[in-house]
Every structure is written in C-alpha cells, then in structure tokens.
Design a protein around this motif. Sequence first.
Motif, PDB file in Angstrom:
ATOM      1  N   SER A  74     -32.210 -34.258 -92.434  1.00 58.86           N
ATOM      2  CA  SER A  74     -31.352 -35.410 -92.708  1.00 58.86           C
ATOM      3  C   SER A  74     -31.986 -36.722 -92.273  1.00 58.86           C
ATOM      4  O   SER A  74     -31.614 -37.777 -92.775  1.00 58.86           O
ATOM      5  N   LEU A  77     -33.161 -38.222 -95.395  1.00 59.80           N
ATOM      6  CA  LEU A  77     -32.090 -38.548 -96.353  1.00 59.80           C
ATOM      7  C   LEU A  77     -31.342 -39.800 -95.911  1.00 59.80           C
ATOM      8  O   LEU A  77     -31.126 -40.725 -96.681  1.00 59.80           O
ATOM      9  N   MET A  78     -30.949 -39.835 -94.638  1.00 59.11           N
ATOM     10  CA  MET A  78     -30.201 -40.996 -94.154  1.00 59.11           C
ATOM     11  C   MET A  78     -31.115 -42.179 -93.903  1.00 59.11           C
ATOM     12  O   MET A  78     -30.786 -43.315 -94.217  1.00 59.11           O
ATOM     13  N   THR A  81     -31.974 -44.187 -97.010  1.00 55.46           N
ATOM     14  CA  THR A  81     -30.899 -44.843 -97.760  1.00 55.46           C
ATOM     15  C   THR A  81     -30.198 -45.868 -96.874  1.00 55.46           C
ATOM     16  O   THR A  81     -29.897 -46.964 -97.313  1.00 55.46           O
ATOM     17  N   GLN A 219     -24.448 -31.811-106.436  1.00 55.07           N
ATOM     18  CA  GLN A 219     -23.728 -32.193-105.211  1.00 55.07           C
ATOM     19  C   GLN A 219     -22.506 -31.309-104.977  1.00 55.07           C
ATOM     20  O   GLN A 219     -22.035 -31.169-103.858  1.00 55.07           O
ATOM     21  N   ILE A 222     -23.677 -27.241-104.115  1.00 62.11           N
ATOM     22  CA  ILE A 222     -24.080 -26.877-102.752  1.00 62.11           C
ATOM     23  C   ILE A 222     -22.916 -26.298-101.944  1.00 62.11           C
ATOM     24  O   ILE A 222     -23.143 -25.546-101.017  1.00 62.11           O
ATOM     25  N   ILE A 291     -29.725 -49.274-104.290  1.00 63.38           N
ATOM     26  CA  ILE A 291     -29.250 -48.152-103.470  1.00 63.38           C
ATOM     27  C   ILE A 291     -28.486 -47.144-104.332  1.00 63.38           C
ATOM     28  O   ILE A 291     -28.539 -45.947-104.084  1.00 63.38           O
ATOM     29  N   VAL A 292     -27.829 -47.606-105.397  1.00 64.18           N
ATOM     30  CA  VAL A 292     -27.157 -46.663-106.302  1.00 64.18           C
ATOM     31  C   VAL A 292     -28.197 -45.750-106.959  1.00 64.18           C
ATOM     32  O   VAL A 292     -28.065 -44.524-106.947  1.00 64.18           O
ATOM     33  N   ALA A 295     -29.612 -43.434-104.396  1.00 59.81           N
ATOM     34  CA  ALA A 295     -28.656 -42.429-103.930  1.00 59.81           C
ATOM     35  C   ALA A 295     -28.553 -41.259-104.912  1.00 59.81           C
ATOM     36  O   ALA A 295     -28.294 -40.131-104.505  1.00 59.81           O
ATOM     37  N   TYR A 298     -31.284 -39.088-103.852  1.00 62.24           N
ATOM     38  CA  TYR A 298     -31.146 -38.638-102.462  1.00 62.24           C
ATOM     39  C   TYR A 298     -29.988 -37.684-102.230  1.00 62.24           C
ATOM     40  O   TYR A 298     -30.008 -36.929-101.257  1.00 62.24           O
ATOM     41  N   THR A 299     -28.970 -37.716-103.088  1.00 64.24           N
ATOM     42  CA  THR A 299     -27.897 -36.735-102.901  1.00 64.24           C
ATOM     43  C   THR A 299     -28.218 -35.441-103.651  1.00 64.24           C
ATOM     44  O   THR A 299     -27.602 -34.410-103.385  1.00 64.24           O
ATOM     45  N   VAL A 300     -29.176 -35.500-104.588  1.00 67.43           N
ATOM     46  CA  VAL A 300     -29.607 -34.277-105.270  1.00 67.43           C
ATOM     47  C   VAL A 300     -30.651 -33.530-104.419  1.00 67.43           C
ATOM     48  O   VAL A 300     -30.695 -32.305-104.421  1.00 67.43           O
ATOM     49  N   PRO A 302     -30.935 -32.720-101.230  1.00 62.88           N
ATOM     50  CA  PRO A 302     -30.514 -31.617-100.366  1.00 62.88           C
ATOM     51  C   PRO A 302     -30.191 -30.354-101.167  1.00 62.88           C
ATOM     52  O   PRO A 302     -30.380 -29.238-100.672  1.00 62.88           O
TER      53      PRO A 302
END
Lengths: 578, 100
Positions: A74, A77-78, A81, A219, A222, A291-292, A295, A298-300, A302
């Motif tokens: 993480s 990931l964090m 972003t 998303q 998972i 950032i959109v 994101a 970045y959310t895919v 994980p």
Amino acid sequence: MSILGWTTFWVIATFSLYIGIAIWSRVTSTKGFYVAGQGVPTVANGMAVGADWMSAASFISMAGLVSFMGFDGSVYLMGWTGGYVLLAILLAPFLRKFGEYTVPDFVGKRYYSNYARVIAAIAAIFVSFTYVAGQMRGVGVVFSRFLGELVEPLAAGLGVEVITIGVVIGMAIVATYAVLGGMKGITYTQVAQYCVLIVAYTIPAVAIGYSMTGSPIPQVAIGEVLPALDGLQQELGLDMYSGPFANLSMLNVFAITFVLMVGTAGLPHVIVRFYTVKTVKSARWSALWAIVFIAILYTVAPAVAMFSRYEILQSFSDLGAMGMLESPRTSWVQTWAATGLIETGQWSEGMSANALLSTIDRDIIVLATPEIANLAPWVVGLVAAGGLAAALSTASGLMLVISSSLAHDVYGEIINPEASEQKRLKVGRGIIFVAIIGAGLLGIYPLGFVAEVVAFAFGLAAASFFPVLVLGIFWKRCNKEGAIAGIVTGLSFTFVMIILMRAHVALAEFGITEPVFDSFLGINAQGIGLIGMILNFIVTYIVTMSTPPPPQKVQDLVEQIRYPRTLTKDELSEAASS
Amino acid sequence: MADSTPEIDRETYWRTLMQRTLILLVVWFITGFVLSIFLAETLNAINFGGIPFGFWMAQQGSIFVFVSLVLIYAIATGQLDKQAGVEEDGDATSAPGAAH
C-alpha cells in the motif's frame, strides 16, 4: 499470431502513432518547447500528467511489488496518489500563477538568487536522473521478454545481455521524440500514451476478474478474490495477504508512504505540467483530472496483484514446483525462465511457497499476468506495448526537465545570457542526448527493482524541493539564505544515506556486497527522504530567522501568486502596509 | 472585476483559503495515515464486503478519498475566487513572468 507477432504489431503500431504526433506538433519556440505555449486543454493536460506520472514503476513494477508485499505494498498505492492532494492544494495553482518555464525559475526568482537557481537546477537533475534510470530498466525488462527472440542474435554477437540491447533501443526512441517535439509534442504524445497504457492495464484485469468472479469490475471482484487468497495463503503456511506489517515495520510503511506523497509534490517534471495550462483555475482542474486518470490505474493495480498471486499459488498448490515447470497450464514459467527473470534452477520438489516466490523477479508480474491467466496472445502483446508507453512517456518528460534545467536555467541564464532562442533550443536538444546516454547506463546497472529506484527519486525530491516550494508560497519571510541551506542539507543528507544503504546492489560485481548500514533510526533507504525533508524544514527555518528578510519586491511577488488574477500596484502596496 | 464590490476582502480570502487547506490536509492525514496505517490492524477486524476494512482503506478507500479532496478544493476555491473578486478575466490569465 504468436505472442511475438502480436507484440511486434502493437509496438510498431503505437510507436508510429507517437512519432506521428511528435512530428505533427513540432515546435520551434522556447515557450512551445518547454511549456507548450500554455495552450493545452485541461482534460488533455490531466491525461498527459497521468501518462507522465505513471511510469514503468506504476505500470510494470508496482502491482508486482504489491503482489509480493501484500498489505505493505500500500505504500506505493497511497504514496503515489495521496501526493496529488498536496500538489493540488499546496503548489499547482500558485506555481501556475507565478508562471515561468521551470521549477528552478521559481526558486531563482522567489529566492532572488542565481545560486539558489543553480542549486535547484542541480537538484532537479539529480531527481530526474534517478527517476529516468528506473524507466530505462523497465524498457529493458519489456524488451528482453517480448522482443528478446528478435535481438538475441545481436546480443550474442556483441557479447552483451538482451536487456542491454532493450535499454539502448529505449534510449534511441526517447531521444527521437523528446528532441523533435519539445513539450507540445510530448504532451500530445502522452495523451496517446495514456490511452494505450490504461487500456492495456485494465483489459487483463477485467478479463481475469470476470472469469474468476463473474464481475467485470476489478475493484468489486477483489471482494471475492481476497478471502480466497487469504485462505490459500494460510493453507500454504504464509502470512495473511491482508495483514499489515509482514514485510515492513509500521514506521517504514509510514515513512515511505509519506516520502512518496511529498516527493510527488516536489517532482519537477510533474510540477512543470501545471505551467502548460492557461489559467490558475485550469491548473486546479488539471490536478483533478490527473488524479482521476491516475486513480483508475491505481485502484486496478491491487486487483492485478491479487489475481496473479492467487493464480501462482493455486498452480503451486495443485502442481508443486516441479509440476509447474512442465505443465502446459503454467507455460509462462518456461518463457520467463528464458529471460533469467525466474530462477527455476533453484526450484526443487517439496520447496516452500515462500522459497518459490523468492525466485520470481517482481518486475515481471504485470507483464506475465495475461500469460499466467492464459489470456489471448494479442492481450499479452498489448500489455507489453502499454509498459513501453508508460516507461517512454515518463522518460521523455524527465528528459525535458533535465535539458531545461541545464539549457534554460544554467546555460541560458548564467553561462551565456546573451544566447538566442535558437541557440538555447540547440543546447537543450544536445543535452537531452547526453542525459539519455547517462540514464541508459543506470538502466543497464540498476540499483534495485524499478519501483524501488523510482522511490529513491521521490526521497530526493521530498528532501530538496518540497520544503522550499511550500515555504516560498506560504511564508513570506522565508529568504534565500534559508532556502539554499535547506536544499543543500536535505539533498546531500538523503543522497549520501541512499548511497550508504544501497550502493552495494549496483557494486556487487566489484566485490562490495554489504551495505554500510541498513537503516537510519529504523527507516530504510526508500523512506529516508522523510528525515531529509524534516532537516530541510528545520535548517531553512533557523537560517532564515537569523538572516535579514527578503526584499519588498519578493514579498510582493509572494502576495501576487496567492491570487488568481493579477493584482494592481495599489493593491500590492496596501497589502504590504497592512 | 473592479466594477462590482467583492463580498469579501482579499485578507479574508486568504485566511479562509488557509483554513480550508488545513481542514483538507487533516482529512488527508487521517485517511492516509491514521486509518490506513496506524489503525489498519485494528480496522482489519471489520469485514467490508469480504475485505478487511483496514486493508481496503489502504488499497482502495484512501485513493477514492484523495480524489474527492482535490475535487472539493477545485470547486470550493473557484467559488471563493468569485466572492473575493480575484478570479481571472475569462481565459486571459497572467502571461509567464507577469507576476513579477
């Protein structure tokens, strides 16, 4: 068509597109070269920031690291972003109002000193160079797997590794369009590259998520995959995937996340993007679009990390290590073993899951995922093209920062202020060539995995730029003595620490195999920028308070950049007297 | 812009902007560090659609919050610009270098 055929097809198709765009948007003026004439629409700029930002580290390396680190992944990931929040609310709008060509421009004017400017230019070069080295390594990984068969004879003839040829090809391509197009060419090329890389990244994730759970949204998928993965981990005697701090201490997770966030906000090649839009308002909205778009990937990521780990562990659980070597179900093992990025030589009957995982290079996971899930060859080839898009778009943006720092800030302002625009452009282009060769060498002799090398660049950015930029906007009293002392302290502390902790990785061939020390106050090389940044803030404050305040002209400048429209002379003197 | 009197003066504009920035930074810190790192182990006891909540925050939830923060900032600051009469004139903003 085979995987090699499809990869070649996608690479040629996408590269022709990029080079076509670069030629179409050729520029001749300095302003066009460095800030695209400030005429880039907000959404396009957001996409360009996305592509510029999402490098080989995000695309090729990150999900692999997350896959191996579980919860602790993480940090990437964090970190990559959350930094946009800082960038969007602390820096982007104000730096756009200031409106110059480069970050050293701002530092030089705000701190009314050519020394400050040169030091900032040097810091920008350090940061960008470290970052670009990671990209070149990424390009090398892609080439050695997918186009390895094509260049193998050449590599053997020259007596070098396949990855070296890959790095050299990457260097040549970046040079071509960075030199041709300047910022405008790079911006529109990056818009195309964003589209290629996001499609290439999401298609496999959607396909795998759908086949595993019936949900086409990774998303959501998972929610079903994670419990199954955690169950499988326990069965194989591994820690829970979702359990925190198995690989890194809480302190390191905190430090690395923080450094990556702050470093994001201090990266010259990202900041310069907000100079390319028309207004302060569009700088804010560009940050949002950026950032959109980021994101989405970045959310895919994980999900990709979990899917591939689940598939690998499931095959291991069903077949055992020796079975994986032979079974057609795991043909990816054989193809990747050929590149030397899976050390199957160490595999044995009855080895543990952990031992098996440790022989797999983290940087291959994303590229191998479509093969691990047995997707069609065209998907495998597309992912390779996406990986190249990510690496090359970022590398070209970085090249521009290196060349502008040297040609515009050092050569144009200090060495030869009389130089004509044409002359400066020529110098800028010449510098790009030299920078690419240097970066290529670091790609051939890497300091670590792509995402790790890139994390060092963030440490350097966090420790050098972030404090002086933020203080420059929000603290009028901050002066040049403080800023120079701060940058020098933060940058040199962080740089020396990284070398002491990591040089042994690159120098292993020369017999240096142990780091001088592993960590400082429990913080490792990736997180050490946090200490560098804190030192920078402290030194800047102390030195500023013991030296005279900046001249009124500079304080007016700071007042000016706080408001979107241009303030009149009266308004400024009113502000100064209150 | 000078022809209509702004609702708030520039000093109030800047103070308000700083207060809001601070609030956004506090939310940023709580989301990214407190919930996703410091309390992750504890929050993992909560099941969030099949996923332990601490883990979900660290790998998904925090990113959604970050996007929202930037969105809120862009909208709210745009409104504040208008109230204080400091928004740019149409498309024409200061050219590079005009600020000094």
